[in-house]
Design a protein around this motif. Structure first.
Motif, short mmCIF file in Angstrom:
data_model
loop_
_atom_site.label_atom_id
_atom_site.label_comp_id
_atom_site.label_asym_id
_atom_site.label_seq_id
_atom_site.Cartn_x
_atom_site.Cartn_y
_atom_site.Cartn_z
N UNK A 55 0.83 -1.21 0.00
CA UNK A 55 0.00 0.00 0.00
C UNK A 55 0.86 1.25 0.00
N UNK A 56 1.90 1.27 0.83
CA UNK A 56 2.80 2.42 0.87
C UNK A 56 3.51 2.59 -0.47
N UNK A 57 3.86 1.47 -1.11
CA UNK A 57 4.50 1.53 -2.42
C UNK A 57 3.59 2.13 -3.48
N UNK A 58 2.32 1.78 -3.43
CA UNK A 58 1.35 2.35 -4.38
C UNK A 58 1.28 3.87 -4.23
N UNK A 59 1.28 4.33 -2.98
CA UNK A 59 1.26 5.77 -2.75
C UNK A 59 2.59 6.41 -3.18
N UNK A 60 3.67 5.70 -2.93
CA UNK A 60 5.00 6.24 -3.23
C UNK A 60 5.21 6.41 -4.72
N UNK A 61 4.72 5.47 -5.53
CA UNK A 61 4.97 5.58 -6.97
C UNK A 61 4.26 6.79 -7.58
N UNK A 62 3.24 7.28 -6.92
CA UNK A 62 2.58 8.49 -7.41
C UNK A 62 3.55 9.67 -7.43
N UNK A 63 4.51 9.66 -6.51
CA UNK A 63 5.51 10.74 -6.46
C UNK A 63 6.38 10.74 -7.72
N UNK A 64 6.44 9.61 -8.42
CA UNK A 64 7.31 9.48 -9.58
C UNK A 64 6.54 9.41 -10.89
N UNK A 66 4.67 10.58 -14.34
CA UNK A 66 5.03 11.57 -15.34
C UNK A 66 4.29 12.88 -15.08
N UNK A 67 3.03 12.78 -14.68
CA UNK A 67 2.25 14.00 -14.41
C UNK A 67 2.89 14.82 -13.29
N UNK A 68 3.51 14.14 -12.36
CA UNK A 68 4.10 14.85 -11.23
C UNK A 68 5.55 15.29 -11.50
N UNK A 69 6.32 14.42 -12.14
CA UNK A 69 7.73 14.74 -12.35
C UNK A 69 7.99 15.53 -13.64
N UNK A 70 7.13 15.35 -14.63
CA UNK A 70 7.32 16.03 -15.92
C UNK A 70 7.49 17.53 -15.81
N UNK A 71 6.55 18.22 -15.14
CA UNK A 71 6.69 19.67 -15.02
C UNK A 71 7.99 20.09 -14.31
N UNK A 72 8.44 19.30 -13.35
CA UNK A 72 9.70 19.63 -12.65
C UNK A 72 10.89 19.47 -13.60
N UNK A 73 10.87 18.42 -14.42
CA UNK A 73 11.96 18.23 -15.39
C UNK A 73 11.98 19.38 -16.40
#
Length: 85
Positions: A55-64, A66-73
């Motif tokens: 469950x924690x892993x499912x939440x954690x992968x949201x941090x990575x 594309x929608x979340x990391x793309x704008x930062x890149x």
């Protein structure tokens, strides 16, 4: 990748792994085979711990995502391009 496929993570607490795994896996400070085997056995034999980490892993992968990391890149690369002009 493991978290994406609901596989629990046992990793060495080195490099970027503590930041990547966070509370979604078991981080070890020692590579002693007995310590690694004990961690893996605990996950194998304790479905509740395994489920909590999945469950924690499912939440954690949201941090990575594309929608979340793309704008930062894009912002990072845009900033770098401006600096080189």
């Amino acid at each position: 990748e493991s978290m994406l496929f609901d596989v629990t993570v046992v990793a060495l607490a080195a490099g970027a792994l503590p930041d990547t795994v966070a509370d979604a896996g078991v981080l070890l400070t020692d590579t002693d085979p007995l310590i690694v085997a004990t961690a893996v056995e605990r996950l194998r034999s304790d479905p509740a711990v395994r489920a909590r980490l999945v469950d924690a892993g499912r939440r954690r992968i949201e941090e990575f995502s594309v929608a979340r990391t793309g704008p930062r890149w894009i912002a990072s690369f845009t900033g770098l391009m401006k600096e080189t002009r």
